[in-house]
Motif scaffolding. Sequence first.
Motif, PDB file in Angstrom:
ATOM      1  N   CYS A 281      -9.956  29.609 -38.821  1.00 26.50           N
ATOM      2  CA  CYS A 281      -9.198  29.089 -38.759  1.00 26.50           C
ATOM      3  C   CYS A 281      -9.556  29.339 -36.777  1.00 26.50           C
ATOM      4  CB  CYS A 281      -7.434  29.561 -38.546  1.00 26.50           C
ATOM      5  SG  CYS A 281      -6.837  28.698 -40.232  1.00 26.50           S
TER       6      CYS A 281
ATOM      7  N   CYS B  63      -2.365  30.080 -40.874  1.00 32.54           N
ATOM      8  CA  CYS B  63      -3.957  29.294 -41.386  1.00 32.54           C
ATOM      9  C   CYS B  63      -3.910  29.434 -42.710  1.00 32.54           C
ATOM     10  CB  CYS B  63      -4.512  31.275 -40.392  1.00 32.54           C
ATOM     11  SG  CYS B  63      -6.502  30.813 -40.892  1.00 32.54           S
TER      12      CYS B  63
ATOM     13  N   GLY C 158     -10.868  25.283 -36.697  1.00 34.48           N
ATOM     14  CA  GLY C 158      -9.688  24.526 -35.845  1.00 34.48           C
ATOM     15  C   GLY C 158      -9.556  24.784 -35.239  1.00 34.48           C
TER      16      GLY C 158
ATOM     17  N   ILE D 174      -2.722  25.771 -38.450  1.00 36.31           N
ATOM     18  CA  ILE D 174      -4.066  25.479 -38.589  1.00 36.31           C
ATOM     19  C   ILE D 174      -4.028  24.934 -40.145  1.00 36.31           C
ATOM     20  CG2 ILE D 174      -6.285  25.526 -38.264  1.00 36.31           C
ATOM     21  CD1 ILE D 174      -5.695  27.297 -35.773  1.00 36.31           C
TER      22      ILE D 174
END
Length: 858
Positions: free
Chosen positions: A685, A710, A664, A678
């Motif tokens: 993440c 996350c 991410g 994310i």
Amino acid sequence: MSLAAQPERHGAEHRGTSTLCVRSRVHAPLALVFTVMLVGCARFGFDPSVTSTDGADPSADVAGVAMDGGLDGSSSDHAQEAAAWDLLQASPSSWRFEWLEAGDEAGFVSTIRRVGGGPVGALSFSADVSWLSAQVATPGGTEASIEVHANSTGLAAGEHQGQLVVSAAGASPTRITVELRVVALPHVHVGMSAEGCPHLNALGQQITACDYAGTTAVVAATAAISTGGARILIHDDGGQIAHYVGCVSLPAMSWIGAAEGVPAERVLLECGSGRSGAIQLTGDGSRVERLSIFVAVDGGAAISAWNIDVDAATEPPTSGISAGHLIENVRAFAVVERVDSNGIKGSVYLGAQSTVRNCYFSGFFQENIGLRAAHGSRVINNSFVTFEGEPFRVDAQGVRGLIFANNVVVSPAAMGGDLMQASAETEALSVVDNVFEGVGAPVVGLEANTTGHVISGNHLGLASLESPLSPRILADANYPAGTVIPGEGRSLDGVSLAGRHDILPGAFQERSAHSGRRMVVRVGESCGAASCDFTPTDANELQRAVWSVWPGGVVEVYPAAGAYAGQAIIAWPLTLRGMGTDPAQVVLDFAPEPSWWQLGKLWDRLSATLAVQGGISSVTIENLTVVAGQNSIGLWVEDCVDGLHHVTRLRVLSTVGGATHKHGMLLGDGVLAQDTLISGDFASCVRFGPRPFDTRAPGRSTSSLVNLSCQLATIVSPPEAAFDVGNVLDALFINVAVEADAPIALFRAQRRSAGDTGITASDPPLSFRVEGLTMRGVGTTFDGFDDASGTYTLVRLQTVAAGAPFFAADGSMVTGSLAIDAGVNPATIDSSLKAGVSVNGVSRSDRLVDHGAFEQGL
């Protein structure tokens, strides 16, 4: 008046440099030293220049001094006697064009003085050959400038000579002698397809056949040139950009550029493995004109006359440098590096008696310009804009007779470095009438007691330019016209500059429509009360926007019906702000559109929707949705050198299906990510510590996450860890929420791809602190290290059972989640932190704080 000349030879026979000391027999010394140079390469008809060390008009008080020794063979010792007559004098009064192809036109500027008779007056011209002509360039009082032109159309190959007579009423005329050598070069037509080269053949018939075709045709054509040289004419792709691939070695006496009628921006040569240069000038006397160059990874320089690996060279070689080149109307761009590993060097490495004029070099060139071997060369009316985090540099150590004039040099990503490094061995250096931004001093390294240098008329400070991407002079800018070096050729936007003294600095002569530097750039379908600078219908509107705002400015992105075309690389400090009330209203998608940048693979190096280049100070990215492409990263932020990069109120999402995604966010040193969601099928993440190759250790990272959510989902392959933390130092994880649909590690020390396959990773985290974290789907806390590998503090961790309330579909918390009202005020952990505003627009001041990016509780 006495006059002494001290000639100095530099390489080719057509060139000479003399330093003339002029003293009066009656008065005290004038304290003037003139350097009279046939600068450039005479084979191309470059203009001569006369410069004075004190910046004064070099023609003042030197009546009767002629560059060729005086009129009709007379010695210039007779200047006082000549002044008694009413006559015209030309300087220079002779010139030789050593290289002119049949059909070419070349020219130079000559100064006409009237000695003893007042103003020059109206001038008339006559020539004894049809190919020689002249016109008044700058009328004046006792002095005027004229342009002398030689047109070789219809001339046979070989030697030609002509005389031009310049006359004025009541004065004795003067004569200018012009010699030229016409060469006959074979024409080689290059196109993308076999019938993609419309042109006239030797019989005057219209044909379309190419001599070489395909993406590698330019390389093939230049490889087949004989030692006599050729004219390589490159065609576009049926009116579209033609993308040619490969690094070119151009033999002596050759010409390469766009075919007649083809704009330079539609001919793109990409080089990604030529350590010397995209175009390497292997022999003397070649021309590179009207061409676009894209320098990719390991591409070396854009154009190099050094026939060596510039990456390995610490000093210019004593041999193997070609000379006598003309480089004009070239656009060159260098791609972004990936954590200091792109291998790209300077824009130009130049040899002797050469000219670079009316060119635009921009992007991520690292070493900028190599001019140590550029004896008697000129760099005039160019625009250099470097996006690197280090200042622009020019290496002029030991060079003799170099002219660097009328250029624009801007380093928006780095300020304060000295521009030109000279040395005690540097001689007759002229740095005049340039515009420098991001430069501390124009020249350093010259000995204080040396003479013969001209450093004058340079503007230091904020440049009156529209933007780094469009370095045109502003509409209301008042730069004084260059007076020492007159204009030559055509500007990059097509304005004739020959002999003009009213030219603007840089490669562009058409002024910007703007009257101020662009500190706010707006992107949208509608931008409130103001007009939009870019719209979603513009190609790569986001990249254009972030390179069109000056450091410290703001790019405002307004809500639109669809997503904006990412990708974008941020190369200097700025704020990128979504202007909606919710981050979901402004979406940046991983979707580069067809363009010059995309063909040159600008974004491939980083494979991220948004990337912040390393080596710059604070960047803020806020209130946006960033969609990562397949097998890519949402947001890549490299190291911050001063302060913090701030990432706040972001939604980072993955595209649906097709391939796995990387991470991410990838965060270097000095990044604070706060109030960020994310969500998607990412491997992790957040990965800390960018590195150029997985064989190396992750970079050191002190970045922190505050109120981050996350969510990791398995679509193609299962996630690996919530956070990759190899080599982190004093990182903070405050009020974090993590959920995965397959068992993952909470913290993983990412391994090197070679020699690091054991249970314990080679690069464990050094230290971090967790203060408040709710998780589900976490199988193990540590992977690749244990609690004895460093200093780790984990406080207030809680696990949510399967089936218990946790995340809602949009990333917020559902009623009953343990993450609601479970956090702390981040300022109690670090006084520099603030409570912030959640993704759903709730201020966390004076309330119980949730874990994650959303605020649901009271």
